[in-house]
Motif scaffolding. Sequence first.
Motif, PDB file in Angstrom:
ATOM      1  N   LEU A 128      11.234 -90.667 -65.426  1.00 46.32           N
ATOM      2  CA  LEU A 128      11.684 -91.344 -66.654  1.00 46.32           C
ATOM      3  C   LEU A 128      10.514 -91.637 -67.590  1.00 46.32           C
ATOM      4  O   LEU A 128      10.636 -91.500 -68.816  1.00 46.32           O
ATOM      5  N   ILE A 129       9.379 -92.028 -67.025  1.00 48.97           N
ATOM      6  CA  ILE A 129       8.183 -92.298 -67.838  1.00 48.97           C
ATOM      7  C   ILE A 129       7.742 -91.021 -68.561  1.00 48.97           C
ATOM      8  O   ILE A 129       7.402 -91.046 -69.741  1.00 48.97           O
ATOM      9  N   ARG A 130       7.778 -89.898 -67.823  1.00 48.26           N
ATOM     10  CA  ARG A 130       7.407 -88.629 -68.458  1.00 48.26           C
ATOM     11  C   ARG A 130       8.354 -88.286 -69.597  1.00 48.26           C
ATOM     12  O   ARG A 130       7.938 -87.853 -70.678  1.00 48.26           O
ATOM     13  N   GLY A 131       9.661 -88.497 -69.378  1.00 46.24           N
ATOM     14  CA  GLY A 131      10.638 -88.224 -70.428  1.00 46.24           C
ATOM     15  C   GLY A 131      10.400 -89.062 -71.670  1.00 46.24           C
ATOM     16  O   GLY A 131      10.492 -88.573 -72.802  1.00 46.24           O
ATOM     17  N   LEU A 132      10.088 -90.356 -71.466  1.00 49.30           N
ATOM     18  CA  LEU A 132       9.803 -91.250 -72.597  1.00 49.30           C
ATOM     19  C   LEU A 132       8.527 -90.818 -73.332  1.00 49.30           C
ATOM     20  O   LEU A 132       8.472 -90.837 -74.561  1.00 49.30           O
ATOM     21  N   CYS A 133       7.516 -90.427 -72.567  1.00 48.98           N
ATOM     22  CA  CYS A 133       6.249 -89.997 -73.188  1.00 48.98           C
ATOM     23  C   CYS A 133       6.439 -88.741 -74.021  1.00 48.98           C
ATOM     24  O   CYS A 133       5.875 -88.609 -75.111  1.00 48.98           O
ATOM     25  N   VAL A 134       7.239 -87.805 -73.503  1.00 47.82           N
ATOM     26  CA  VAL A 134       7.491 -86.563 -74.241  1.00 47.82           C
ATOM     27  C   VAL A 134       8.144 -86.860 -75.587  1.00 47.82           C
ATOM     28  O   VAL A 134       7.857 -86.201 -76.597  1.00 47.82           O
ATOM     29  N   GLU A 135       9.009 -87.861 -75.622  1.00 46.99           N
ATOM     30  CA  GLU A 135       9.683 -88.226 -76.866  1.00 46.99           C
ATOM     31  C   GLU A 135       8.857 -89.198 -77.709  1.00 46.99           C
ATOM     32  O   GLU A 135       9.315 -89.681 -78.747  1.00 46.99           O
ATOM     33  N   GLY A 136       7.627 -89.504 -77.255  1.00 47.27           N
ATOM     34  CA  GLY A 136       6.749 -90.374 -78.039  1.00 47.27           C
ATOM     35  C   GLY A 136       7.067 -91.845 -77.919  1.00 47.27           C
ATOM     36  O   GLY A 136       6.540 -92.661 -78.684  1.00 47.27           O
ATOM     37  N   LYS A 137       7.903 -92.233 -76.969  1.00 47.48           N
ATOM     38  CA  LYS A 137       8.291 -93.637 -76.800  1.00 47.48           C
ATOM     39  C   LYS A 137       7.344 -94.308 -75.800  1.00 47.48           C
ATOM     40  O   LYS A 137       7.739 -94.705 -74.699  1.00 47.48           O
ATOM     41  N   ILE A 138       6.091 -94.429 -76.217  1.00 48.61           N
ATOM     42  CA  ILE A 138       5.053 -94.918 -75.305  1.00 48.61           C
ATOM     43  C   ILE A 138       5.259 -96.387 -74.947  1.00 48.61           C
ATOM     44  O   ILE A 138       5.021 -96.802 -73.811  1.00 48.61           O
ATOM     45  N   GLY A 139       5.702 -97.176 -75.911  1.00 47.99           N
ATOM     46  CA  GLY A 139       5.955 -98.595 -75.634  1.00 47.99           C
ATOM     47  C   GLY A 139       6.981 -98.782 -74.528  1.00 47.99           C
ATOM     48  O   GLY A 139       6.791 -99.602 -73.614  1.00 47.99           O
ATOM     49  N   ALA A 141       7.715 -96.551 -72.277  1.00 48.23           N
ATOM     50  CA  ALA A 141       7.140 -96.011 -71.037  1.00 48.23           C
ATOM     51  C   ALA A 141       6.259 -97.062 -70.353  1.00 48.23           C
ATOM     52  O   ALA A 141       6.304 -97.227 -69.125  1.00 48.23           O
ATOM     53  N   LEU A 142       5.476 -97.786 -71.157  1.00 51.24           N
ATOM     54  CA  LEU A 142       4.625 -98.848 -70.595  1.00 51.24           C
ATOM     55  C   LEU A 142       5.469 -99.972 -69.994  1.00 51.24           C
ATOM     56  O   LEU A 142       5.139-100.513 -68.937  1.00 51.24           O
ATOM     57  N   TYR A 143       6.562-100.315 -70.680  1.00 51.24           N
ATOM     58  CA  TYR A 143       7.456-101.355 -70.164  1.00 51.24           C
ATOM     59  C   TYR A 143       8.053-100.923 -68.828  1.00 51.24           C
ATOM     60  O   TYR A 143       8.118-101.712 -67.866  1.00 51.24           O
ATOM     61  N   LEU A 144       8.473 -99.641 -68.739  1.00 52.86           N
ATOM     62  CA  LEU A 144       9.072 -99.141 -67.507  1.00 52.86           C
ATOM     63  C   LEU A 144       8.033 -99.103 -66.388  1.00 52.86           C
ATOM     64  O   LEU A 144       8.352 -99.365 -65.218  1.00 52.86           O
ATOM     65  N   ASN A 156       1.905 -93.753 -58.136  1.00 52.58           N
ATOM     66  CA  ASN A 156       0.978 -92.807 -57.534  1.00 52.58           C
ATOM     67  C   ASN A 156       0.141 -92.134 -58.622  1.00 52.58           C
ATOM     68  O   ASN A 156       0.267 -92.449 -59.810  1.00 52.58           O
ATOM     69  N   VAL A 157      -0.703 -91.186 -58.229  1.00 49.26           N
ATOM     70  CA  VAL A 157      -1.613 -90.556 -59.188  1.00 49.26           C
ATOM     71  C   VAL A 157      -0.837 -89.777 -60.254  1.00 49.26           C
ATOM     72  O   VAL A 157      -1.277 -89.672 -61.406  1.00 49.26           O
ATOM     73  N   VAL A 158       0.345 -89.269 -59.896  1.00 51.87           N
ATOM     74  CA  VAL A 158       1.168 -88.544 -60.879  1.00 51.87           C
ATOM     75  C   VAL A 158       1.711 -89.524 -61.924  1.00 51.87           C
ATOM     76  O   VAL A 158       1.746 -89.213 -63.126  1.00 51.87           O
ATOM     77  N   THR A 159       2.135 -90.704 -61.478  1.00 51.91           N
ATOM     78  CA  THR A 159       2.641 -91.719 -62.415  1.00 51.91           C
ATOM     79  C   THR A 159       1.547 -92.122 -63.398  1.00 51.91           C
ATOM     80  O   THR A 159       1.758 -92.127 -64.628  1.00 51.91           O
ATOM     81  N   TYR A 160       0.383 -92.459 -62.871  1.00 47.79           N
ATOM     82  CA  TYR A 160      -0.735 -92.830 -63.737  1.00 47.79           C
ATOM     83  C   TYR A 160      -1.107 -91.679 -64.680  1.00 47.79           C
ATOM     84  O   TYR A 160      -1.315 -91.872 -65.883  1.00 47.79           O
TER      85      TYR A 160
END
Length: 637
Positions: A128-139, A141-144, A156-160
Amino acid sequence: MKMMMTRATMPFSSPGSGACMLSPPLQLLSSSHNRFDPKSLHFNTLDDALSSFNLMLHMHPPPSIVDFAKLLTSIAKMKHYSTFPNVYTLNILINSFCHLNRVDFAFSALAKILKLGHQPDTTTFTTLIRGLCVEGKIGEALYLFDKMIDEGLQPNVVTYGTLINGLCKVGNTSAAIRLLRSMEQGNCQPDVVVYTSIIDSLCKDKQVTEAFNLFSKMIMPDVVIFSTVVDALCKEGKVTEAHEIVDMMIQRGVEPDVVTYTTLMDGHCLQSEMDEAVKVFDMMVRKGFAPDVISYTTLINGYCKIYKIDKAMYLFEEMCRKEWIPDTKTYNTLMHGLCHVGRLQDAIALFHEMVARGQMPDLVTYSILLDSLCKNRHLEEAMALLKAIEASNLNPDIQVYNIIIDGMCRAGELEAARDLFSNLSSKGLHPSVWTYNIMIHGLCKRGLLNEANKLFMEMDGNDCSPDGCTYNTIARGFLQNNETLRAIQLLEEMLARGFSADVSTTTLLVEMLSDDGLDQSVKQILRIKDLNFRQQSPQLANFEGKCIFQTFYTKGAANVPFKSNPVLPEHAYPTLALVVEFEPNSLIWSNSTIICSIISILGELSPTCLSAAVENSHDDLRMVEAQAEYAGCRGQA
């Protein structure tokens, strides 16, 4: 590589001539390797079906809708109606929605996980974080990310890495570094991918020192990170330091690859050091690395930049002989070089050859040709090309229309330029600062100051703030049309916004101040404002002094004593006196008449000025005054 040139021009062969015929592009040949085989849709278990579905999602090009429909039909035929989705299967669904840029549906799948009583895992949140980042919704993604930790899950290292890459993509490198520090202090150590993302982002931000410091702390950087640092140093013009990094690579047992060597070549090309670039090319070949299209294109670009088109063409032919397929960027580079030296017809011939060989022109290609057509006053051909672009699958951007509007203004077709400018919104485009600058310049040139000023005034309202070029352009327009007071207002506003007068504006001010026909009251205003401009910009004062000296020296007035000098105005001498503070060896100080006149106006000069005057003086009567002043200055010291 020996750069022997035997021809002045390149033979542009016709498509059917057989000369230098190339095979189809490699990417077309290789696409068959990823082709989906419908026979693979036969499977025995649900896990096999889900694995096939996941594989299909990652294929390039993706399978057709029909293939996906067949897969779902096969699953339905298995009659696993009692099977409830688990976290694993729903994670696949979430990943699928994210790949389709439908994060909203992905969160619906998350709700389904919770509704079924399952607990989302690290993979769920990371996806889900990757999906948000791809759409530019960084805020979000940080909340999630924070929510994930609150739920007791350990990233894990992939999440970071996913979140750090997202932060770097939007230019928030500082937040990415804070996240990196958090990793280092915790139990999840960053890997090469994480470091590469941040170092690359720092380099793009031109924070080369910070990138190098982070690079230095890595235990074992790989060839990608080394090449990233080399690239950053080369773009900063630090090619010597880039060579030192390559030496460090070799000492650490990391072998430079084609990318590393090509980056070094580009660094030398940026400095117009083509002999050094060729040496790197030859070293790469000696090391056993075959040059690729990018390597050749880099050298071709370097030669085009220094107008050595024949050598660029020789390399282009060498590519063909070695069966490398020049790509669109290669053709664009060479066409731009040809246009730059006035060989438009050769560029057009190369364009036709490019199309015949299966390389698709892009907007850059068309922009190069449009710009050259317009600058060579072939407006009719440029308009025909524009219509062809509009009829194609390419969507012309504002840069393309800027070229056409500028061409119309150059050709005196101001009405057509107006119409095209007015119709930009109907094409889904908004004028850029450069669009406004072109129109304002065209209107000022025609003397239509009110219309130019109207465009200027509406820029801020259209989220398109004027830049230094805008202010200089419209200020010159008003000055040239004797609207001096309005020009002064614009110049003051320009300075207040942090911009400065350019060469053309400064020269115009100097010429106006020396114009005997200009009203004295206007001259007085110009002198006061001119002094303000010079005080705010020492570089401007330096340049203006040179302009004054050159202007009046060429008029033959520089050797006339000040009191009887009909050309050199009184205001010029303080400006000239400022020059030596920045350029003690200026030609001005070899002219004794001007030195004496400056002294008579200012009363005294700084020790630096006087020293320069005496050192450059000749043994004549007019320099006695300067020498005496110099002696008096030394006595006071």
